[in-house]
Every structure is written in structure tokens, then in C-alpha cells.
Design a protein around this motif. Structure first.
Motif, PDB file in Angstrom:
ATOM      1  N   ARG A  99      19.937  36.341  45.521  1.00 56.58           N
ATOM      2  CA  ARG A  99      18.651  36.911  45.088  1.00 56.58           C
ATOM      3  C   ARG A  99      18.000  35.895  44.155  1.00 56.58           C
ATOM      4  N   VAL A 100      16.912  35.275  44.613  1.00 58.97           N
ATOM      5  CA  VAL A 100      16.357  34.144  43.875  1.00 58.97           C
ATOM      6  C   VAL A 100      14.867  34.338  43.591  1.00 58.97           C
ATOM      7  N   TRP A 101      14.459  33.783  42.461  1.00 57.94           N
ATOM      8  CA  TRP A 101      13.032  33.679  42.126  1.00 57.94           C
ATOM      9  C   TRP A 101      12.550  32.337  42.647  1.00 57.94           C
ATOM     10  N   HIS A 102      11.577  32.350  43.546  1.00 62.63           N
ATOM     11  CA  HIS A 102      11.066  31.114  44.145  1.00 62.63           C
ATOM     12  C   HIS A 102       9.819  30.650  43.415  1.00 62.63           C
ATOM     13  N   ASP A 109       7.557  27.995  52.439  1.00 62.54           N
ATOM     14  CA  ASP A 109       8.305  29.193  52.814  1.00 62.54           C
ATOM     15  C   ASP A 109       9.406  28.910  53.836  1.00 62.54           C
ATOM     16  N   PHE A 112      13.313  28.777  53.302  1.00 62.61           N
ATOM     17  CA  PHE A 112      14.199  29.945  53.255  1.00 62.61           C
ATOM     18  C   PHE A 112      14.617  30.423  54.649  1.00 62.61           C
ATOM     19  N   GLU A 125      17.297  36.518  49.496  1.00 63.49           N
ATOM     20  CA  GLU A 125      16.199  37.438  49.177  1.00 63.49           C
ATOM     21  C   GLU A 125      15.393  36.882  48.011  1.00 63.49           C
ATOM     22  N   ARG A 126      14.083  36.777  48.203  1.00 61.51           N
ATOM     23  CA  ARG A 126      13.213  36.327  47.121  1.00 61.51           C
ATOM     24  C   ARG A 126      12.751  37.527  46.303  1.00 61.51           C
ATOM     25  N   SER A 128      11.633  38.983  41.998  1.00 61.41           N
ATOM     26  CA  SER A 128      10.989  38.609  40.745  1.00 61.41           C
ATOM     27  C   SER A 128      11.984  37.912  39.825  1.00 61.41           C
ATOM     28  N   ALA A 132      16.299  38.266  39.428  1.00 60.24           N
ATOM     29  CA  ALA A 132      16.897  37.119  40.103  1.00 60.24           C
ATOM     30  C   ALA A 132      18.285  36.778  39.583  1.00 60.24           C
ATOM     31  N   CYS A 137      13.258  26.050  43.094  1.00 63.77           N
ATOM     32  CA  CYS A 137      11.970  25.412  42.813  1.00 63.77           C
ATOM     33  C   CYS A 137      11.674  24.373  43.886  1.00 63.77           C
TER      34      CYS A 137
END
Length: 288
Positions: A99-102, A109, A112, A125-126, A128, A132, A137
Motif C-alpha cells: 500500500r503506497v503513496w505515489h 501510471d 504500477f 495499491e495506491r 493516501s 500508506a 516517487c
């Protein structure tokens, strides 16, 4: 001392393979440099292999898709290796969680989308920042206007949460035509300055070179020459890998090395490299 040369042909017979940077060497983000394309084509006609090695945070197939627009023909290269490829492998292996903040623009995109070797992996899963497990980045959200300082508040929160940042492009800046823009590497460096932990997978770090060698099926004795305009990425990577290199002075460092972008000033170059504490084997204004 670094030797200034006028063309790749002066030394090309001493090498079997080129690891050649793209942005700043082969193109400027808008169009290819014709002389650079011709130099790569000539090297391949002489029996050499060309790996285009870029810190773009996108898979190689997506980078290749831009070549028609840029004017880079298929006979100028053999393989494309991107920091996106190397970083993708780490992402799907779980380097910063699932679960990551992109942080990055929509054009990234595809980073991913799982590559073939990870088709059966648990999806990424992207989410908030608040939800996360880690950060990915690929560049600023608005690369034409934002600076690393714009992320101070969010990065301080991420640091307190103990989140690792996966940097898909270690470049600090690139030139888009006549404009200079920040890359993911600038944000990753800023996060470290604030006390966070950043993970890197492009130049100058080993994973991207290992991937290039595998794709080209290089024998151990292959004579590799690195070409790039990034002193802290391309040239530092070459030094770390113990490879010869050509520093393209007419790229990121052009304003520092004399008025004639095609012909760097030897005295200015010597002083500049002394301050950088890195010594490329050769230097050239533009790849030709």
C-alpha cells in the motif's frame, strides 16, 4: 586528466558496448540530436552493441513508444534499460510494502502495471499518505512548477511514520527543451535531508547496470563505455562500475564549461571536475 575528444569514432574501436544515457545525450526531451543518432548507428555498424540506459521512471516499452515522436530510429540501439524497470522489480518484490503513496504525474501510471515476471504477485495499491506503508516517487506531481520544498510538510509526516521512499528516477534535474525541471531524485534527496530513508535503483546504483548486462548477455571481458551528461549519475555510476566513460559537457553542465557548447574549455573542465571529485575518461561537447 580527462581527454577531450571530437567524435565517438576516435575511440569506438576500443569498445564493444555503449551504455548511453538518453536525455541530454541522444535527445533533449523534445527531439533527437541528429549527430548523436548517427554516432550510435555508426557504432552498431562497426559491430558494437548499444544499450540506451535512462533514469526514466517508466518501463522500457513505454520509453520506446516515444522514439518515433523524438526521432530515434530502431537501428541506433539494441536494448533499453530504465530505472523504472529496476525499481519496478523492487516494488513488486515488496521493498516499500503493498500500500503506497505515489508521488508523480499521471504519465507514470504504467509504473504500477506488473511486469511479466510479477504477473502473479499481490497487486500494489495506491493510497493516501495517511494510509500508506511506503512511498513511490516517480517525480513531482507538477514537474514544471513544483520544487522539493513543496513537499516538506508531507515528508515530515512520512518520516514520523517511518516510511521508506522508493525513488524510480535518481536524476536531480533534466532539461526539457530550454527549461530545467526537478526529477524524483531531487525529492528523494530532500526526504533524506529531513531524516527519511530513500531507496534508489537507477544510475549510479548497481541494479540498473546488472540488468543491462543480463539483457545484453555480456561476457565478462566485454569492453563497456558509458556515455552521459550527469556527473553524479552517469559518470559516478561508471566510476563505481569501473568502466570508462565519456562526459557529455553540453548537457546539464553546459553553462559551466565555456561559451561554445560543442567544444568545452579544457581549463574550465579541469577545474569543474576537480570540484566534482570525479574524473571521466573522456569528454565531448555533444555526442557525435
Amino acid at each position: 586528466m580527462t581527454r577531450i575528444i571530437q567524435s565517438l569514432s576516435e575511440i569506438s574501436t576500443d569498445y564493444d558496448v555503449l551504455f548511453c544515457d538518453l536525455w541530454g545525450c541522444v535527445h533533449n526531451g523534445i527531439r533527437a540530436y541528429p549527430s548523436a543518432v548517427q554516432a550510435l548507428q555508426a557504432f552498431r555498424r562497426g559491430g558494437g552493441q548499444v544499450c540506451l540506459m535512462t533514469n526514466a521512471p517508466r518501463p522500457a516499452a513505454q520509453v520506446e513508444a516515444s522514439f518515433d515522436r523524438l526521432g530515434i530510429p530502431a537501428d541506433a540501439w539494441d536494448e533499453i534499460v530504465t530505472s523504472g524497470d529496476a525499481a519496478q522489480d523492487a516494488l513488486f518484490a515488496g521493498a516499500v510494502g503493498r500500500r503506497v503513496w505515489h508521488i508523480g504525474p499521471e504519465k507514470d501510471d504504467a509504473f504500477f502495471d506488473p511486469p511479466a515476471q510479477w504477473a502473479d504477485a499481490q497487486p500494489i495499491e495506491r493510497v493516501s499518505l495517511e494510509d500508506a506503508e511506503g512511498i513511490v516517487c516517480t517525480g513531482p506531481f507538477d514537474e514544471e512548477n513544483e520544487t522539493p520544498e513543496d513537499y516538506r510538510g508531507q515528508f515530515m509526516l512520512a518520516r514520523e511514520k517511518g516510511l521508506k521512499l522508493l525513488c524510480a528516477n535518481p536524476d536531480i534535474v533534466v532539461d526539457l527543451g530550454d527549461r530545467r525541471i526537478y526529477c524524483a531524485g531531487a525529492l528523494a534527496e530532500f526526504y533524506q535531508q529531513l531524516g527519511g530513508e530513500s531507496l534508489y535503483f537507477g544510475k549510479p546504483h548497481p541494479p540498473i547496470y546488472d540488468l543491462a548486462r543480463r539483457l545484453l548477455n555480456l561476457r565478462e571481458a566485454a569492453r563497456v563505455l558509458v556515455i552521459g551528461d550527469g556527473i553524479r549519475t552517469d559518470i559516478a555510476g561508471a566510476v563505481g562500475e569501473r568502466l570508462d566513460s565519456i562526459f557529455i559537457t553540453g548537457g546539464l553542465a553546459a553553462e559551466e564549461l565555456g561559451e561554445d557548447v560543442e567544444n568545452p574549455d579544457q581549463a574550465l573542465l579541469t577545474d569543474w571536475l576537480s570540484n566534482a571529485q570525479l574524473t571521466p575518461t573522456f569528454a565531448m561537447g555533444r555526442l557525435r
